[in-house]
Write an enzyme that holds these catalytic residues in place. Structure first.
Site, PDB file in Angstrom:
ATOM      1  N   LYS A   1       0.922  -1.366   0.332  1.00 49.08           N
ATOM      2  CA  LYS A   1       0.372   0.541  -0.031  1.00 49.08           C
ATOM      3  C   LYS A   1       1.038   1.458  -0.084  1.00 49.08           C
ATOM      4  O   LYS A   1       1.886   1.482   0.633  1.00 49.08           O
ATOM      5  CB  LYS A   1      -0.164   0.426   1.688  1.00 49.08           C
ATOM      6  CG  LYS A   1      -1.501   1.099   1.710  1.00 49.08           C
ATOM      7  CD  LYS A   1      -2.741   1.171   2.389  1.00 49.08           C
ATOM      8  CE  LYS A   1      -3.805   2.149   2.917  1.00 49.08           C
ATOM      9  NZ  LYS A   1      -4.946   1.914   3.973  1.00 49.08           N
TER      10      LYS A   1
ATOM     11  N   SER B   1      -9.472   2.354   3.560  1.00 46.97           N
ATOM     12  CA  SER B   1      -8.158   2.902   2.967  1.00 46.97           C
ATOM     13  C   SER B   1      -7.815   1.778   1.396  1.00 46.97           C
ATOM     14  O   SER B   1      -6.828   2.485   1.216  1.00 46.97           O
ATOM     15  CB  SER B   1      -7.865   3.335   3.558  1.00 46.97           C
ATOM     16  OG  SER B   1      -6.521   2.847   4.682  1.00 46.97           O
TER      17      SER B   1
ATOM     18  N   SER C   1      -9.921  -1.018   7.671  1.00 46.49           N
ATOM     19  CA  SER C   1      -9.404  -0.223   6.050  1.00 46.49           C
ATOM     20  C   SER C   1      -8.582  -1.301   5.890  1.00 46.49           C
ATOM     21  O   SER C   1      -8.002  -1.208   4.516  1.00 46.49           O
ATOM     22  CB  SER C   1      -8.282   0.480   6.603  1.00 46.49           C
ATOM     23  OG  SER C   1      -9.031   2.126   6.193  1.00 46.49           O
TER      24      SER C   1
END
Length: 537
Positions: free
Chosen positions: A116, A196, A220
């Site tokens: 990420k 997220s 997330s």
């Protein structure tokens, strides 16, 4: 030189979905042979192919790059990958040399991993999706990335995310960032990939990497895992270092593995565990490694007590949940209903903690970034967004940033009280449910199903959410696919006490093997099975 997979400011409206959406048959038919070979393959299967010479690590990386080129930039245009590691093929060639020299070892050796883009890797910028950090090339690896490299993993690239990990605005659209554009859900391209860790969820579901790393503050990892048909583990806080990860909250932030199977998630998790002197929360991680490592011989549900938490939900999701409870029962689990204890004031206390920690923790992180990064405080980030409103504020504002800036940070007299309150309420609630049932874990639906991505109204959350209590308490939370509901994935959560991550993985594996519930994505433009109920609209 940074190799970008998506343009620096992809527009949500750049191309209508209907104009480029393709069926899975067309997408897969056009993929080259190597790209087809890596699709839906587990780490164990990939290692077997590497061991026999059916594939090399170089071919493995090339296969994923081909899938990214044809499915992320073209085809369904998932927009899940922000950047490719320019040294990925070089690292793969080294892995192949080491394998020929018989020094390859461990499940991650020679396996491509996606990271990420709020986690630092030496070769690429770490942007958190914001153009304010587009030049944040630190040349350093986050300790968790260094551990993965030491285990032999190949860092394939960086994944898109909800900008600033979805903390910028209350009315945000999950999966959108100014750097990467809007991530699309492989199960329905007009639906959210949640956030997220949106890009990691979408990319791993589409086999654009073997496994991927996400981060969670509250939901997330588990939300994008659930909504993209993946296994996701939000581990016990302190199992994995947060150093060189763009922060929201040191009380709740933690990286976590996302994968297509429980064993793959466990392998990736094992590669990241470890004490980091720069992160005090991890002081017990090395000593707890055994407690965090599953013993697959104990992966059984027979005689295991599970606390069943049944939240309010729509009829279709409830029916799917009941079917999965039947699977657990058929495997010998004892299911004991529980109710969530009253936690009045938890939401407000948690939110206040996040606001105050964001202001202080972000400034501390930005102070370590290179001179090429021109912002040093949250106030600077707010000012940057206003100055670049045409790109940064195109779809939603920055109300949460502004609320955080208005606090006194962690020096605020209200901070300690808010954190003590949120931690007590969340921890005692989980502890009480486990104790009442004498249970090894709580099982409950992870989330509702994916809602439409909407640039006007933002996220339209629907159905239940299981993330808050384990996120605030720092307890582990595992989500495992429980099949499709009206064509969209749903997840089954296993929540346990602190440091029981291994037990959750064992239970999740036993359930996964009995249910065989995960269904691979087919990349339709929209869902075709019903609508209107359970938030599927």
């Amino acid at each position: 030189m940074r190799v970008s997979i998506v343009a620096a400011a992809l527009s949500l409206a750049a191309m209508p979905i209907a104009a480029h959406a393709q069926s899975a048959d067309i997408v897969l038919k056009e993929l080259p042979p190597t790209a087809l070979k890596v699709g839906e393959k587990s780490i164990e299967e990939l290692q077997a192919m590497l061991a026999t010479g059916e594939l090399t690590s170089e071919q493995l990386v090339q296969g994923y790059l081909e899938r990214i080129r044809m499915m992320d930039r073209a085809g369904p245009s998932l927009r899940s990958v922000i950047a490719i590691n320019p040294k990925a093929l070089e690292q793969a060639k080294k892995a192949d040399r080491d394998r020929r020299l018989r020094i390859a070892r461990g499940p991650l050796f020679g396996i491509p991993v996606l990271i990420k883009d709020n986690i630092e890797t030496a070769e690429n910028a770490t942007t958190a999706g914001s153009l304010a950090l587009k030049d944040n090339v630190t040349g350093r690896d986050a300790p968790l990335v260094a551990r993965l490299r030491a285990a032999g993993a190949i860092i394939l690239g960086k994944t898109n995310l909800s900008e600033w990990a979805n903390i910028r605005d209350n009315d945000s659209m999950s999966g959108w960032s100014a750097v990467g554009g809007l991530v699309r859900n492989p199960y329905a391209l007009d639906r959210t990939a949640c956030g997220s860790s949106s890009g990691t969820g979408s990319a791993i579901a589409a086999s654009l990497g073997a496994v991927g790393v996400g981060t969670e503050t509250d939901g997330s990892v588990v939300c994008p895992s659930s909504i993209n048909g993946l296994v996701g583990l939000k581990p016990t806080l302190g199992a994995i270092s947060r150093t060189h990860v763009v922060p929201i909250s040191h009380s709740q932030d933690t990286p976590g593995p996302m994968a297509r199977s429980v064993k793959d998630a466990a392998a990736l998790f094992s590669g990241m565990i470890g004490t980091d002197p720069a992160d005090a929360a991890t002081k017990e991680a090395d000593a707890k490694r055994e407690a965090l490592t599953p013993d697959w011989t104990k992966a059984s549900l027979k005689g295991v007590k599970l606390a069943v938490l049944r939240p309010q939900m729509g009829a279709a999701l409830a029916a799917q949940f009941d079917a999965q409870l039947a699977v657990l029962k058929a495997q010998g689990a004892e299911l004991i209903p529980v109710e969530r204890p009253a936690t009045e004031g938890l939401g407000e206390a948690e939110f206040n903690v996040l606001l105050m920690e964001l202001k202080s923790d972000l400034a501390a992180y930005l102070a370590t970034t290179p001179d090429s990064v021109k912002i040093r405080t949250l106030a600077d980030a707010i000012a940057f967004n206003k100055a670049n409103a045409d790109t940064e504020l195109r779809y939603f504002a920055q109300s949460t940033f502004e609320a955080a800036e208005a606090t006194g940070g962690t020096a605020d007299p209200k901070y300690a009280e808010a954190r003590a309150k949120s931690l007590k309420l969340a921890s005692e609630a989980v502890d009480a449910m486990l104790a009442k049932a004498g249970a090894a874990a709580i099982v409950t639906p992870s989330y509702g199903m994916a809602w439409l991505s909407d640039p006007v109204y933002g996220d339209q959350f629907n159905g239940p959410s299981a993330s808050q209590l384990p996120a605030v308490s720092g307890y582990p939370h595992l989500t495992v696919p429980m099949g499709l509901v009206k064509g969209l994935p749903a997840g089954l959560s296993f929540i346990g006490a602190k440091w029981t991550d291994a037990r959750l993985l064992e239970l999740g594996y036993a359930y996964e093997q009995a249910s065989k519930a995960r269904v691979a994505p087919t990349y339709p433009a929209t869902v075709t099975q019903g609508g209107g109920l359970d938030g599927v609209r």
